[in-house]
Design a protein around this motif. Structure first.
Motif, PDB file in Angstrom:
ATOM      1  N   TYR A  74       0.759  -1.287  -0.004  1.00 51.51           N
ATOM      2  CA  TYR A  74      -0.379  -0.211  -0.564  1.00 51.51           C
ATOM      3  C   TYR A  74       0.642   1.164  -0.083  1.00 51.51           C
ATOM      4  CZ  TYR A  74      -3.517  -3.806   0.785  1.00 51.51           C
ATOM      5  OH  TYR A  74      -4.875  -4.547   1.009  1.00 51.51           O
ATOM      6  N   PHE A  75       1.881   1.365   0.503  1.00 52.95           N
ATOM      7  CA  PHE A  75       2.639   2.480   0.446  1.00 52.95           C
ATOM      8  C   PHE A  75       4.600   2.092  -0.538  1.00 52.95           C
ATOM      9  CE2 PHE A  75       0.398   2.326   4.157  1.00 52.95           C
ATOM     10  CZ  PHE A  75      -0.478   3.644   3.999  1.00 52.95           C
ATOM     11  N   PRO A  76       4.969   2.635  -1.473  1.00 48.04           N
ATOM     12  CA  PRO A  76       4.186   4.570  -0.877  1.00 48.04           C
ATOM     13  C   PRO A  76       3.293   4.643  -2.162  1.00 48.04           C
ATOM     14  CG  PRO A  76       6.239   3.941  -2.526  1.00 48.04           C
ATOM     15  CD  PRO A  76       6.009   2.777  -1.951  1.00 48.04           C
ATOM     16  N   GLU A  77       2.997   3.496  -3.020  1.00 45.46           N
ATOM     17  CA  GLU A  77       1.477   3.056  -4.095  1.00 45.46           C
ATOM     18  C   GLU A  77       0.794   2.306  -3.691  1.00 45.46           C
ATOM     19  OE1 GLU A  77       3.315   4.031  -7.746  1.00 45.46           O
ATOM     20  OE2 GLU A  77       4.567   2.326  -7.888  1.00 45.46           O
ATOM     21  N   LEU A  78      -0.045   1.896  -4.331  1.00 45.29           N
ATOM     22  CA  LEU A  78      -0.975   0.812  -4.177  1.00 45.29           C
ATOM     23  C   LEU A  78       0.151  -0.068  -5.545  1.00 45.29           C
ATOM     24  CD1 LEU A  78      -4.575   1.964  -4.592  1.00 45.29           C
ATOM     25  CD2 LEU A  78      -3.027   0.931  -2.248  1.00 45.29           C
ATOM     26  N   ALA A  79      -0.189  -2.021  -4.939  1.00 48.25           N
ATOM     27  CA  ALA A  79       0.789  -2.644  -5.726  1.00 48.25           C
ATOM     28  C   ALA A  79       0.360  -4.338  -5.103  1.00 48.25           C
ATOM     29  CB  ALA A  79       2.105  -2.322  -6.267  1.00 48.25           C
ATOM     30  N   ARG A  80      -0.677  -5.113  -5.964  1.00 50.90           N
ATOM     31  CA  ARG A  80      -1.071  -6.240  -5.834  1.00 50.90           C
ATOM     32  C   ARG A  80      -0.852  -7.000  -6.701  1.00 50.90           C
ATOM     33  NH1 ARG A  80      -5.164  -2.933  -5.803  1.00 50.90           N
ATOM     34  NH2 ARG A  80      -7.319  -3.334  -7.956  1.00 50.90           N
ATOM     35  N   GLN A  81      -0.346  -7.932  -6.194  1.00 46.97           N
ATOM     36  CA  GLN A  81      -0.608  -9.665  -7.330  1.00 46.97           C
ATOM     37  C   GLN A  81      -1.901  -9.536  -8.059  1.00 46.97           C
ATOM     38  OE1 GLN A  81       1.685 -10.903  -8.302  1.00 46.97           O
ATOM     39  NE2 GLN A  81       3.288 -10.356  -6.535  1.00 46.97           N
ATOM     40  N   PRO A  82      -2.208 -10.016  -9.351  1.00 47.40           N
ATOM     41  CA  PRO A  82      -3.377 -10.043  -9.583  1.00 47.40           C
ATOM     42  C   PRO A  82      -3.669 -11.566  -9.903  1.00 47.40           C
ATOM     43  CG  PRO A  82      -1.519 -10.298 -11.332  1.00 47.40           C
ATOM     44  CD  PRO A  82      -0.630 -10.131  -9.854  1.00 47.40           C
ATOM     45  N   ILE A  83      -5.343 -11.117 -10.059  1.00 48.13           N
ATOM     46  CA  ILE A  83      -5.771 -12.576  -9.504  1.00 48.13           C
ATOM     47  C   ILE A  83      -5.972 -13.786 -10.455  1.00 48.13           C
ATOM     48  CG2 ILE A  83      -7.810 -14.171  -8.587  1.00 48.13           C
ATOM     49  CD1 ILE A  83      -6.623 -11.952  -6.668  1.00 48.13           C
ATOM     50  N   THR A  84      -5.050 -14.601 -10.675  1.00 49.49           N
ATOM     51  CA  THR A  84      -4.520 -15.668 -11.440  1.00 49.49           C
ATOM     52  C   THR A  84      -5.761 -17.165 -11.399  1.00 49.49           C
ATOM     53  OG1 THR A  84      -2.493 -16.894 -10.257  1.00 49.49           O
ATOM     54  CG2 THR A  84      -2.654 -15.012 -12.032  1.00 49.49           C
ATOM     55  N   PRO A  85      -5.628 -17.475 -12.601  1.00 52.68           N
ATOM     56  CA  PRO A  85      -6.614 -18.533 -12.608  1.00 52.68           C
ATOM     57  C   PRO A  85      -6.989 -19.690 -10.849  1.00 52.68           C
ATOM     58  CG  PRO A  85      -6.279 -18.609 -14.508  1.00 52.68           C
ATOM     59  CD  PRO A  85      -5.474 -17.326 -13.733  1.00 52.68           C
ATOM     60  N   GLU A  86      -5.308 -20.168 -10.562  1.00 52.81           N
ATOM     61  CA  GLU A  86      -4.849 -20.589 -10.292  1.00 52.81           C
ATOM     62  C   GLU A  86      -5.255 -19.950  -8.527  1.00 52.81           C
ATOM     63  OE1 GLU A  86      -0.806 -22.632  -7.685  1.00 52.81           O
ATOM     64  OE2 GLU A  86      -0.805 -21.180  -9.489  1.00 52.81           O
ATOM     65  N   THR A  87      -5.122 -19.004  -8.370  1.00 60.65           N
ATOM     66  CA  THR A  87      -5.580 -18.251  -6.848  1.00 60.65           C
ATOM     67  C   THR A  87      -6.975 -18.096  -6.981  1.00 60.65           C
ATOM     68  OG1 THR A  87      -3.151 -16.669  -7.201  1.00 60.65           O
ATOM     69  CG2 THR A  87      -4.841 -16.056  -5.573  1.00 60.65           C
ATOM     70  N   GLY A  88      -7.505 -17.708  -8.258  1.00 58.53           N
ATOM     71  CA  GLY A  88      -9.342 -17.544  -7.794  1.00 58.53           C
ATOM     72  C   GLY A  88      -9.744 -18.788  -7.511  1.00 58.53           C
ATOM     73  N   ALA A  89      -9.288 -19.662  -7.977  1.00 59.29           N
ATOM     74  CA  ALA A  89      -9.425 -21.336  -7.194  1.00 59.29           C
ATOM     75  C   ALA A  89      -9.807 -21.520  -5.755  1.00 59.29           C
ATOM     76  CB  ALA A  89      -8.942 -22.259  -8.284  1.00 59.29           C
ATOM     77  N   ALA A  90      -8.514 -20.855  -5.929  1.00 66.29           N
ATOM     78  CA  ALA A  90      -7.820 -21.558  -4.159  1.00 66.29           C
ATOM     79  C   ALA A  90      -8.824 -19.768  -3.583  1.00 66.29           C
ATOM     80  CB  ALA A  90      -6.828 -21.207  -3.815  1.00 66.29           C
ATOM     81  N   LEU A  91      -9.197 -19.611  -3.277  1.00 64.00           N
ATOM     82  CA  LEU A  91     -10.299 -18.224  -3.215  1.00 64.00           C
ATOM     83  C   LEU A  91     -11.426 -18.821  -2.574  1.00 64.00           C
ATOM     84  CD1 LEU A  91      -8.758 -14.754  -4.032  1.00 64.00           C
ATOM     85  CD2 LEU A  91      -8.676 -15.556  -2.100  1.00 64.00           C
ATOM     86  N   ALA A  92     -12.236 -18.989  -4.056  1.00 69.65           N
ATOM     87  CA  ALA A  92     -13.243 -20.077  -4.366  1.00 69.65           C
ATOM     88  C   ALA A  92     -13.079 -20.819  -3.456  1.00 69.65           C
ATOM     89  CB  ALA A  92     -13.878 -20.366  -5.842  1.00 69.65           C
ATOM     90  N   ALA A  93     -12.544 -22.252  -3.231  1.00 69.15           N
ATOM     91  CA  ALA A  93     -13.000 -23.012  -2.618  1.00 69.15           C
ATOM     92  C   ALA A  93     -12.723 -22.515  -1.172  1.00 69.15           C
ATOM     93  CB  ALA A  93     -11.577 -24.352  -2.881  1.00 69.15           C
ATOM     94  N   GLY A  94     -11.998 -21.313  -0.753  1.00 68.04           N
ATOM     95  CA  GLY A  94     -11.703 -21.517   0.762  1.00 68.04           C
ATOM     96  C   GLY A  94     -12.850 -20.450   1.295  1.00 68.04           C
ATOM     97  N   SER A  95     -13.564 -19.434   0.410  1.00 77.13           N
ATOM     98  CA  SER A  95     -14.810 -19.509   0.946  1.00 77.13           C
ATOM     99  C   SER A  95     -15.856 -20.043   0.787  1.00 77.13           C
ATOM    100  CB  SER A  95     -14.791 -17.716  -0.139  1.00 77.13           C
ATOM    101  OG  SER A  95     -15.119 -18.871  -2.021  1.00 77.13           O
ATOM    102  N   PHE A  96     -15.676 -20.722   0.208  1.00 77.13           N
ATOM    103  CA  PHE A  96     -16.567 -22.031   0.513  1.00 77.13           C
ATOM    104  C   PHE A  96     -16.285 -22.378   1.912  1.00 77.13           C
ATOM    105  CE2 PHE A  96     -19.200 -26.570  -0.670  1.00 77.13           C
ATOM    106  CZ  PHE A  96     -19.980 -25.684  -0.995  1.00 77.13           C
ATOM    107  N   GLY A  97     -15.336 -23.554   1.395  1.00 78.33           N
ATOM    108  CA  GLY A  97     -14.793 -23.745   2.883  1.00 78.33           C
ATOM    109  C   GLY A  97     -15.240 -22.645   3.603  1.00 78.33           C
ATOM    110  N   MET A  98     -15.532 -21.801   4.189  1.00 75.59           N
ATOM    111  CA  MET A  98     -15.688 -20.512   5.247  1.00 75.59           C
ATOM    112  C   MET A  98     -17.101 -20.688   5.486  1.00 75.59           C
ATOM    113  SD  MET A  98     -13.345 -17.883   4.640  1.00 75.59           S
ATOM    114  CE  MET A  98     -11.820 -17.607   4.707  1.00 75.59           C
TER     115      MET A  98
END
Length: 305
Positions: free
Chosen positions: A253-277
């Motif tokens: 977040y400093f000095p400027e905003l920078a974050r890793q893009p959501i790749t298909p692999e990361t998106g699948a992990a987030l989808a599985a994790g959200s469903f697990g929660m």
């Protein structure tokens, strides 16, 4: 079935502990905005399922003050960032500071919601089971605290009602009289708590506490369904932690905003994790629907003659 009733809370305490720890630790260690919003939404939905919309709204109302401070007031004093929004006394209020305050508020609210979920799923008996053998002193202390708090609340209510009956408190009393009555009630409550602690210590000593002959009894047993839940959580949360360790969910977040893009692999992990929660919440909803279908209006559905 009551709003706070949960079928998932009947699972083994180890299963519930794994679910809470995996959710809270991941929420506190990640900094990616998408990941934090996923945790916030999942915990919010489960809070609504367990406690209702009103209790969840109270958390959001408390978080509004935190949001005002973190995203509205704190950036006036912290001028990190390279994207100025406006200037105050020649100092820039940057978008990075405001966005960072919003994200940290979301993380804090998500953790608070997970704590509310833990309070609905765990009770003193489960905590004593989890800590009794490994750290028995801590387990006993937690059990005594959980018992003392509601007892002190009930005794204070009795003392207060007795003072009102004697005419020493109430709406007709002056502010000075109310203050004197409150100090008197507090003194009575402290005296009662000290006497009760002495009785408890004498009772524990008479029953052979710390003599090495203590027995252990509990009703919790690991079943096949508990093992399935543990394996399921390891599977769905494993992808989130792997992505976190590999740096796929890094954000700056400093000095400027920078974050890793959501790749298909990361998106699948987030989808599985959200469903697990949210899976325990869906599990509770299924059992509520099933019970209402079998027993409508708290009665057993009869068969037609």
């Amino acid at each position: 079935m009551e709003r706070t009733a949960s079928e998932f809370s009947r699972r083994h305490p180890v299963v519930i502990l794994c679910y809470i720890l995996l959710s809270v630790i991941w929420t506190m260690t990640t900094r990616h905005p998408m990941a934090l919003f996923v945790s916030f939404l999942a915990s919010g939905i489960y809070c609504v399922i367990l406690r209702g919309v009103r209790q969840w709204a109270r958390i959001l109302f408390a978080g509004s003050g935190i949001l005002l401070f973190a995203a509205g007031i704190l950036p006036l004093f912290s001028h990190r960032g390279v994207t100025p929004l406006f200037y105050v006394n020649g100092l820039a209020v940057t978008w990075e500071s405001v966005f960072y305050g919003i994200i940290m508020t979301v993380m804090l609210l998500a953790v608070l919601q997970w704590c509310m979920v833990a309070g609905c799923l765990m009770d003193s008996e489960k905590l004593l089971y989890l800590t009794g053998r490994t750290i028995p002193t801590l387990g006993l202390m937690l059990m005594m605290i959980f018992r003392a708090l509601p007892d002190m609340r009930d005794h204070y209510r009795q003392i207060h009602e007795a003072q009102i009956g004697l005419g020493r408190s109430g709406k007709n009393a002056t502010y000075r009289g109310r203050l004197q009555s409150f100090l008197r009630e507090l003194s009575i409550l402290i005296s009662w708590s000290l006497e009760d602690s002495i009785e408890v210590s004498v009772s524990m000593e008479s029953r052979g506490y710390q003599t090495g002959e203590r027995t252990w009894f509990h009703l919790f047993r690991f079943h096949k369904e508990d093992i399935i839940w543990c394996l399921y959580m390891i599977l769905v949360f494993g992808g989130l932690y792997v992505c976190q360790l590999r740096g796929n969910l890094q954000a700056y977040y400093f000095p400027e905003l920078a974050r890793q893009p959501i790749t298909p692999e990361t998106g699948a992990a987030l989808a599985a994790g959200s469903f697990g929660m949210i899976s325990p919440g869906l599990y509770d909803l299924y059992y509520r629907w099933n019970q209402r279908r079998i027993c409508p209006e708290n009665g057993i559905q009869g068969t037609k003659a």
